[in-house]
Write a protein that holds these residues in place. Structure first.
Motif, PDB file in Angstrom:
ATOM      1  N   SER A   1     -23.310 -43.205  -3.753  1.00 20.30           N
ATOM      2  CA  SER A   1     -24.674 -42.702  -3.883  1.00 20.30           C
ATOM      3  C   SER A   1     -25.568 -43.862  -4.290  1.00 20.30           C
ATOM      4  CB  SER A   1     -24.760 -41.589  -4.937  1.00 20.30           C
ATOM      5  OG  SER A   1     -24.354 -42.069  -6.198  1.00 20.30           O
ATOM      6  N   SER A   2     -26.783 -43.874  -3.796  1.00 16.97           N
ATOM      7  CA  SER A   2     -27.687 -44.996  -3.994  1.00 16.97           C
ATOM      8  C   SER A   2     -28.313 -44.970  -5.382  1.00 16.97           C
ATOM      9  CB  SER A   2     -28.791 -44.968  -2.936  1.00 16.97           C
ATOM     10  OG  SER A   2     -29.776 -45.931  -3.217  1.00 16.97           O
TER      11      SER A   2
ATOM     12  N   ALA B   1     -32.086 -44.726  -4.614  1.00 25.65           N
ATOM     13  CA  ALA B   1     -32.491 -43.458  -3.999  1.00 25.65           C
ATOM     14  C   ALA B   1     -31.339 -42.464  -4.167  1.00 25.65           C
ATOM     15  CB  ALA B   1     -32.832 -43.662  -2.529  1.00 25.65           C
TER      16      ALA B   1
ATOM     17  N   TRP C   1     -30.867 -39.482  -3.818  1.00 22.79           N
ATOM     18  CA  TRP C   1     -30.672 -38.436  -2.812  1.00 22.79           C
ATOM     19  C   TRP C   1     -29.887 -38.936  -1.604  1.00 22.79           C
ATOM     20  CZ3 TRP C   1     -35.193 -40.726  -4.290  1.00 22.79           C
ATOM     21  CH2 TRP C   1     -35.803 -41.590  -3.371  1.00 22.79           C
ATOM     22  N   ARG C   2     -29.727 -40.263  -1.508  1.00 22.80           N
ATOM     23  CA  ARG C   2     -28.924 -40.815  -0.420  1.00 22.80           C
ATOM     24  C   ARG C   2     -27.461 -40.893  -0.848  1.00 22.80           C
ATOM     25  NH1 ARG C   2     -30.620 -46.460   1.244  1.00 22.80           N
ATOM     26  NH2 ARG C   2     -29.113 -46.038   2.896  1.00 22.80           N
ATOM     27  N   SER C   3     -26.562 -40.469   0.003  1.00 25.53           N
ATOM     28  CA  SER C   3     -25.141 -40.546  -0.309  1.00 25.53           C
ATOM     29  C   SER C   3     -24.339 -40.606   0.981  1.00 25.53           C
ATOM     30  CB  SER C   3     -24.713 -39.341  -1.149  1.00 25.53           C
ATOM     31  OG  SER C   3     -24.883 -38.142  -0.408  1.00 25.53           O
ATOM     32  N   ARG C   4     -23.098 -41.029   0.847  1.00 25.79           N
ATOM     33  CA  ARG C   4     -22.186 -41.032   1.984  1.00 25.79           C
ATOM     34  C   ARG C   4     -20.756 -41.052   1.464  1.00 25.79           C
ATOM     35  NH1 ARG C   4     -22.343 -47.119   4.601  1.00 25.79           N
ATOM     36  NH2 ARG C   4     -22.799 -48.266   2.687  1.00 25.79           N
TER      37      ARG C   4
ATOM     38  N   GLU D   1     -31.924 -55.226   6.936  1.00 21.79           N
ATOM     39  CA  GLU D   1     -31.352 -54.061   6.255  1.00 21.79           C
ATOM     40  C   GLU D   1     -30.897 -54.474   4.859  1.00 21.79           C
ATOM     41  OE1 GLU D   1     -30.864 -50.716   5.295  1.00 21.79           O
ATOM     42  OE2 GLU D   1     -31.075 -50.665   7.485  1.00 21.79           O
TER      43      GLU D   1
ATOM     44  N   TRP E   1     -25.842 -51.879   0.711  1.00 22.43           N
ATOM     45  CA  TRP E   1     -25.610 -50.779  -0.219  1.00 22.43           C
ATOM     46  C   TRP E   1     -24.885 -51.340  -1.441  1.00 22.43           C
ATOM     47  CZ3 TRP E   1     -26.135 -45.331   1.335  1.00 22.43           C
ATOM     48  CH2 TRP E   1     -25.821 -44.435   0.298  1.00 22.43           C
TER      49      TRP E   1
ATOM     50  N   GLN F   1     -24.235 -50.398  -5.530  1.00 23.43           N
ATOM     51  CA  GLN F   1     -24.440 -49.346  -6.518  1.00 23.43           C
ATOM     52  C   GLN F   1     -23.584 -49.598  -7.757  1.00 23.43           C
ATOM     53  OE1 GLN F   1     -22.683 -45.834  -4.326  1.00 23.43           O
ATOM     54  NE2 GLN F   1     -21.591 -45.632  -6.285  1.00 23.43           N
TER      55      GLN F   1
END
Length: 483
Positions: free
Chosen positions: A394-395, A398, A400-403, A457, A460, A462
């Motif tokens: 998760s960022s 941000a 709300w961004r996750s993967r 870009e 990522w 975190q």
């Protein structure tokens, strides 16, 4: 003789003295070195300067002349100066190896030491690694657009001092260059030295053709002729063709030969010169260029179809002209109260300046199939990520961004390596060629989106959940003091 122990800011020494008299100078602590923003508005930074740093740390001490100078300032007391006689580095240093690709907020280097030793190292350590990482990053940006063309570092005369010129040349090699014009850097670091002639050579003879012939006699195996002293297309290129024909007939034309352009419309002149060479049977002639080049201009010239395949990059590289500093910082992240380690945080009204507390490392996540980098996770030292289990990302910026990365689809690598342990060097310093190869491998793990010159870009990166929880806990505790 003065030593590099004086290559520091005054407040480091006054803090050392103050802590000495407060009885806190030998308190064990941990400092992190990191940076907040990529230089050149880019997508990454290339770590460089570790070898220089190792030499500095390994030999740091105060000479009699150092101590005499400090005494003359009237700031330092005799008992403290006597104490400085025995100061050396006795702690631990962990670092990302040179050539590593790194990103903002990541721990690039971690120091475990007595408080006074850590303070003594801060300024020069930061100077070394900020500068050399900056130049290596600039060089890598140039290499990214140059493709397989030859790259020559030509910046010594515009470097901001001897050290910047020498270590800038080494950093350019880590960034992907093929050689340097800097003879001392070549001798010190076993870097190929490159160069041909200046306009003054051509002007020293009665004609350009005579100058070219003389040069061909003296250096037949380094036949790159400077073709723009008078008129590039009407005189310089035709005279070069004459020399090539004469040497070909004599059987002395080397495998690599050509011209260098140092002025004018490089795209137009190179294309016209290539046409002329091809018509004369010398279509494989090298066309080298110099003249205030950088990654942006080289990219533009290639977009215009230039015929240049060798680049001499000087001023804009060695001075990192469009981003002249890397804002690396060195922050206290914890200290020992007896045997208890107490994490520390630096607070700020600027959110990006709030530090990450505790003893940390960086785990790099790679896609198993492609080998490309997927993410970096800043962890508390000792944490692990099991590559056989699903990884939820998760960022931090941000939330709300996750993967999710599925177990078995990725590999994990710990990025910080031990350099010094208890003051002893334990790191086997690789040869420059090994560092260069490693740097190439690192860049190859980046997707092209991260290599764009404009609006790349963002990788990522975190904090681990445990680190985030610790950070929030300390922030709440510190904030409570103000209410």
């Amino acid at each position: 003789m003065y030593t590099k122990a004086l290559l520091t800011d005054l407040y480091q020494l006054t803090m050392m003295q103050g802590l000495y008299f407060e009885g806190r100078h030998e308190q064990s602590c941990v400092f992190d070195r990191y940076y907040r923003t990529n230089p050149f508005d880019g997508g990454y930074t290339v770590v460089a300067g570790l070898e220089h740093l190792i030499d500095y740390v390994h030999h740091i001490h105060f000479s009699d002349d150092d101590l005499a100078y400090l005494k003359s300032t009237g700031i330092f007391q005799d008992v403290f100066l006597e104490y400085l006689k025995g100061v050396s580095f006795t702690g631990d240093i962990y670092a990302m190896p040179e050539g590593t690709v790194a990103f903002p907020q990541e721990v690039l280097l971690r120091v475990h030491a007595k408080k006074d030793e850590a303070l003594l190292l801060e300024t020069c350590m930061s100077m070394i690694m900020n500068h050399e990482s900056l130049i290596a990053t600039k060089a890598r940006r140039v290499r990214t657009v140059a493709g397989h063309d030859a790259l020559m570092e030509f910046g010594l005369r515009r470097a901001q001092g001897k050290s910047a010129g020498i270590y800038g040349a080494r950093s350019a090699m880590i960034g992907g260059f093929n050689g340097t014009s800097n003879v001392l850097a070549g001798a010190l670091f076993d870097i190929p030295i490159l160069g041909t002639m200046a306009h003054s050579w051509v002007m020293s003879f009665t004609s350009e053709l005579e100058a070219f012939r003389a040069y061909a006699r003296q250096y037949p195996n380094n036949l790159i002729l400077l073709a723009d002293t008078y008129n590039t297309l009407k005189q310089g290129v035709p005279d070069a063709i004459t020399i090539f024909k004469e040497m070909k007939e004599a059987g002395t034309l080397p495998t690599a030969y050509g011209i260098r352009l140092d002025s004018g419309d490089l795209a137009y002149l190179s294309k016209e010169a290539h046409k002329m060479f091809s018509a004369a049977g010398f279509g494989d002639a090298v066309i080298a260029a110099s003249n205030d080049l950088d990654e942006n201009l080289i990219s533009e010239l290639k977009a215009q179809g230039c015929a240049i395949n060798s680049w001499g990059v000087g001023t804009h590289l060695i001075t990192a002209k469009d981003s002249p500093s890397l804002g690396g910082v060195f922050k206290l992240v914890g200290q020992y109260d007896g045997d208890l380690f107490v994490p520390k945080i630096k607070m700020s009204d600027n959110a990006e300046k709030i530090s990450n507390p505790g003893m940390k490392n960086v785990l790099r996540i790679y896609d198993k199939k492609s080998g490309k980098m997927k993410a970096d996770v800043i962890i508390l030292e000792g944490e692990v990520i099991d590559p056989e289990k699903d990884l939820y990302l998760s960022s931090d910026k941000a939330p709300w961004r996750s993967r999710v990365l599925r177990g078995g689809s990725f590999t994990v690598r710990k990025m910080l390596q031990p350099i010094f342990l208890q003051g002893e060097l334990v790191y086997k310093k690789p040869a420059l060629r090994e560092i260069m190869a490693y740097a190439d491998e690192q860049v190859d793990t980046l997707w092209p989106e991260y290599l764009r010159l404009v609006n790349p870009e963002e990788m990522w990166v975190q904090r681990s959940p445990k680190l985030s929880a610790l950070r929030e806990k300390i922030l709440k505790e510190e904030s409570a003091h103000f209410f």
